[in-house]
Design a protein around this motif. Structure first.
Motif, short mmCIF file in Angstrom:
data_model
loop_
_atom_site.label_atom_id
_atom_site.label_comp_id
_atom_site.label_asym_id
_atom_site.label_seq_id
_atom_site.Cartn_x
_atom_site.Cartn_y
_atom_site.Cartn_z
N PRO A 31 77.92 55.69 87.11
CA PRO A 31 78.40 54.41 87.49
C PRO A 31 79.40 54.15 88.26
O PRO A 31 79.46 53.49 89.13
CB PRO A 31 78.45 53.95 85.94
CG PRO A 31 77.65 55.01 85.05
CD PRO A 31 77.93 56.28 85.83
N LEU A 32 80.61 55.11 88.00
CA LEU A 32 81.73 54.67 88.60
C LEU A 32 81.57 55.12 90.17
O LEU A 32 81.76 54.44 90.78
CB LEU A 32 82.83 55.47 87.96
CG LEU A 32 83.35 55.16 86.49
CD1 LEU A 32 84.43 56.13 85.99
CD2 LEU A 32 83.71 53.51 86.63
N ALA A 33 80.78 56.19 90.13
CA ALA A 33 80.65 56.82 91.64
C ALA A 33 79.69 55.74 92.37
O ALA A 33 79.91 55.67 93.62
CB ALA A 33 79.98 58.25 91.61
N THR A 34 78.90 55.18 91.82
CA THR A 34 77.90 54.37 92.42
C THR A 34 78.75 52.96 92.86
O THR A 34 78.68 52.44 93.96
CB THR A 34 76.93 53.80 91.30
OG1 THR A 34 76.17 54.73 91.14
CG2 THR A 34 76.04 52.77 92.11
N VAL A 35 79.78 52.57 91.88
CA VAL A 35 80.50 51.63 92.60
C VAL A 35 81.60 51.87 93.49
O VAL A 35 81.69 51.01 94.42
CB VAL A 35 81.39 50.96 91.03
CG1 VAL A 35 82.53 49.69 91.67
CG2 VAL A 35 80.54 50.36 90.14
N LEU A 36 82.19 52.99 93.52
CA LEU A 36 83.19 53.14 94.28
C LEU A 36 82.33 53.44 95.72
O LEU A 36 82.89 52.96 96.89
CB LEU A 36 83.97 54.69 93.96
CG LEU A 36 84.67 54.42 92.61
CD1 LEU A 36 85.44 55.64 92.38
CD2 LEU A 36 85.66 53.03 92.82
N VAL A 37 81.50 54.20 95.97
CA VAL A 37 80.68 54.48 97.18
C VAL A 37 80.34 53.19 97.88
O VAL A 37 80.26 52.99 98.79
CB VAL A 37 79.34 55.27 96.92
CG1 VAL A 37 78.73 55.42 98.19
CG2 VAL A 37 80.03 56.95 96.69
N LEU A 38 79.50 52.50 96.83
CA LEU A 38 78.94 51.00 97.41
C LEU A 38 80.02 50.13 97.92
O LEU A 38 79.70 49.37 98.96
CB LEU A 38 78.01 50.44 96.46
CG LEU A 38 76.68 51.06 96.13
CD1 LEU A 38 75.92 50.29 94.89
CD2 LEU A 38 75.97 51.28 97.13
N LEU A 39 81.39 50.19 97.34
CA LEU A 39 82.11 49.17 97.75
C LEU A 39 82.98 49.79 98.72
O LEU A 39 83.33 49.18 99.89
CB LEU A 39 83.30 48.88 96.29
CG LEU A 39 83.16 47.82 95.57
CD1 LEU A 39 84.09 47.91 94.58
CD2 LEU A 39 82.90 46.26 96.32
N GLY A 40 83.33 50.98 98.71
CA GLY A 40 84.27 51.81 99.64
C GLY A 40 83.51 52.10 100.93
O GLY A 40 84.11 52.23 101.95
N VAL A 41 82.45 52.61 100.79
CA VAL A 41 81.58 53.23 101.86
C VAL A 41 80.75 52.50 102.52
O VAL A 41 80.48 52.15 103.59
CB VAL A 41 81.15 54.64 101.70
CG1 VAL A 41 80.39 55.12 102.71
CG2 VAL A 41 82.19 55.47 100.96
N VAL A 42 79.69 51.76 101.82
CA VAL A 42 78.69 51.04 102.12
C VAL A 42 78.98 49.80 102.37
O VAL A 42 78.56 48.88 103.27
CB VAL A 42 77.39 51.02 101.14
CG1 VAL A 42 76.33 50.04 101.53
CG2 VAL A 42 77.05 52.28 100.76
N ARG A 43 80.17 49.28 101.65
CA ARG A 43 80.73 48.02 101.81
C ARG A 43 79.95 46.61 101.46
O ARG A 43 80.06 45.65 102.12
CB ARG A 43 81.42 47.65 103.42
CG ARG A 43 82.19 48.78 103.90
CD ARG A 43 83.56 48.52 103.18
NE ARG A 43 84.33 47.54 103.56
CZ ARG A 43 84.98 47.17 104.53
NH1 ARG A 43 85.25 48.26 105.45
NH2 ARG A 43 85.71 46.07 104.58
N MET A 44 79.22 47.08 100.43
CA MET A 44 78.46 45.94 99.72
C MET A 44 79.20 44.87 99.05
O MET A 44 80.47 45.01 98.88
CB MET A 44 77.47 46.52 98.93
CG MET A 44 76.26 47.28 99.52
SD MET A 44 75.28 47.93 98.13
CE MET A 44 74.56 46.43 97.50
N LYS A 45 78.75 43.78 99.05
CA LYS A 45 79.42 42.56 98.51
C LYS A 45 79.84 42.98 96.57
O LYS A 45 78.92 43.75 96.02
CB LYS A 45 78.41 41.28 98.06
CG LYS A 45 78.13 40.79 99.29
CD LYS A 45 79.52 40.16 100.16
CE LYS A 45 79.18 39.40 101.49
NZ LYS A 45 80.25 39.08 102.17
N ALA A 46 81.18 42.61 96.40
CA ALA A 46 81.55 43.30 95.04
C ALA A 46 80.70 42.59 93.91
O ALA A 46 80.47 43.45 93.02
CB ALA A 46 83.10 42.60 94.99
#
Length: 538
Positions: free
Chosen positions: A23-38
């Motif tokens: 779950p944490l990895a999902t959040v960090l990758v989607l926010l930091g790499v994919v740059r999806m909306k928070a």
């Protein structure tokens, strides 16, 4: 009863930790790499946490969902209850024009742009962090500095770097309140240690600001006001967080820093024309020259005075006891969870402090502000609803992140991860602030980083023999230094300073300061974990 397991995957702690971190990895990758909306990322992360908790940890579906709902409820009340009401007061002052009066008042304290940066970005920014947090200090400080003639880039960088020392106690202590809630540690204990770490940052930040504004010359000519401001801020933040109230720490510190600057004769010394022409390369807003009546100036400061008075009265023992009497504690529906030892977890019980919470006290201050500024009831209500609408995505983000954190705490995922990383041993003291820094850099919120990693830090500390309260506090103290490089804050700074698409440029300018201060915090925490600086701890 659901009993948490540390190693649900074939008894392997390593494999269990690898799955628990999804779950944490999902959040960090989607926010930091994919740059999806928070807010979208928070909901996806919550879904992943629920799947892991149910499928891997064996948590009953009803309890998993109920745990997530408890986290969302805590996100709404008291966390967002504070933020909404604080920003509502700000909107009222903008509507009546008193925010412009306040801005002009600051501009007249000193004509030295280096002192103006300290008063607006560091002191008033800290006050806005104390009241609202969540990006408001950066936006408001940057707008004010640009109006005074700072170049947009310099205004944005100054606002970002200044938004560090007060963050851990921002939004009426929301980050440390959240940290205490998710770790089960007493709030006074956590706030006390954070209050022995972040004040040290306050000694450095004002000096960095005058360097950013005017280089070596700025440091040479204004080091004394910067140092006096930082010392006053740090001392009061320490005293308030340790002996008064975490909710009042930043308010007192901001006022002390500003008072010290105004009282120091060197701060009021007119700046040389060469300083002004070389530093103020932007266009000064003409309305700053407009004189204001004393009554209007008093009304501009009134909302903040009301908040200080109301919160101070709320700390008096008889009043505090009365407010506490309106707190409702109850067993959260459908939760019956025990830790790996079989002892029921504290998360089974939920507390709703209806009156003795920052949001309610700020609401009272807002009502009195609206009356004093002669805003009609309909306009006051309209501004409150407009504030909620403005924050709708932030509300989704915070409730989603808190729901995710609660699920991971209640099903045992955080315990697994914490036990696994405890292998770092004594080195964990150095890594703890880094973990908080990384969490805030990605999420943009010390509150979110504390919710995600607070319990994990405590579990790791218990396994290594390090003080659990020290590592929990280090998560928050290290996190404040990630605020200036978070995509969320960079975007806010760009919008406020009218720098569309310049996030990368700002990041390159603030990253060295962020990393340098983080190293200082890491060394402080390592020292506090050993006899070298352990005397600093309560």
């Amino acid at each position: 009863m659901f009993v948490q397991q540390l190693a649900p995957l074939a008894g392997s702690l390593a494999w269990s930790a690898l799955v628990a971190i999804l779950p944490l990895a999902t959040v960090l990758v989607l926010l930091g790499v994919v740059r999806m909306k928070a807010h979208v990322v928070a909901l996806i992360g919550l879904a992943v946490a629920l799947v892991v908790g149910i499928a891997v940890y064996g948590m009953p579906v009803g309890q998993a969902v109920s745990g997530g709902l408890q986290g969302a409820a805590f996100g709404l009340f008291p966390i967002l209850w504070i933020v909404v009401n604080a920003l509502w007061i700000y909107r009222i002052t903008v509507r009546t024009g008193h925010f412009d009066v306040l801005r002009r008042s600051f501009g007249r304290v000193s004509d030295d742009p280096r002192i103006q940066a300290l008063i607006i970005a560091f002191c008033f920014g800290a006050l806005m962090e104390a009241l609202a947090g969540f990006g408001a200090p950066v936006a408001i400080s940057a707008v004010m500095l640009v109006a005074l003639g700072f170049s947009p880039v310099k205004a944005a960088v100054v606002a970002l770097v200044a938004n560090t020392a007060p963050v851990a106690f921002g939004a009426m202590g929301t980050p440390v309140v959240t940290l205490a809630q998710v770790t089960g540690l007493p709030l006074d204990q956590v706030a006390s240690i954070v209050g022995r770490q972040t004040p040290l940052l306050a000694l450095f930040v004002p000096l960095l600001l005058v360097i950013i504004v005017d280089g070596k010359r700025g440091l040479r000519q204004t080091w004394l006001p910067a140092l006096v401001c930082g010392v006053a801020f740090g001392v009061v933040q320490f005293l308030a967080s340790n002996y008064v109230s975490a909710q009042l720490a930043d308010i007192g510190a901001a006022l002390a820093g500003a008072a010290a600057l105004v009282a120091l004769p060197a701060s009021r010394k007119p700046a040389a024309e060469e300083v002004r022409t070389s530093v103020l390369t932007g266009t000064r807003t003409a309305t700053l020259e407009r004189p204001d009546e004393r009554r209007e100036i008093v009304l501009a400061y009134l909302p903040y005075a009301l908040i200080i008075v109301i919160f101070s009265l709320g700390q008096l023992p008889p009043i505090k006891k009365l407010l506490d009497s309106a707190t409702w504690k109850f067993h959260w529906p459908f939760l019956d969870i025990a830790g790996p030892t079989g002892k029921p977890v504290s998360g089974n019980v939920f507390s709703l402090p209806f009156l003795n919470t920052g949001g309610t006290l700020v609401l009272l201050a807002g009502i009195l502000t609206a009356i004093a500024l002669k805003v009609s009831a309909s306009d006051t209500a309209a501004e409150w609803l407009a504030t909620v609408k403005e924050l709708r995505f932030a509300i989704l983000t915070v409730t989603g992140v808190l729901a995710l954190a609660y699920v991971m705490n209640l099903d045992g995922q955080n315990s697994t991860i914490g036990t696994f990383i405890a292998a770092a041993g004594a080195g964990l003291a150095f890594l703890s602030p880094v973990l908080g820094w990384f969490g805030v850099a990605v999420s943009g919120s010390d509150t979110s980083a504390n919710a995600l990693f607070g319990a994990l830090q405590v579990t790791a500390a218990n396994k290594t023999g390090l003080p659990a309260d020290l590592l929990a506090a280090a998560n928050s103290s290290g996190g404040v230094l990630g605020k200036m490089i978070s995509p969320q804050n960079l975007t806010i700074a760009c919008v406020a300073a009218n720098l569309p698409g310049e996030e990368g440029k700002l990041l390159r300018k603030v990253l060295p300061w962020s990393v340098g201060l983080l190293l200082v915090m890491c060394l402080i925490v390592v020292g506090q974990s050993t006899p070298v600086l352990s005397w600093m701890l309560p």
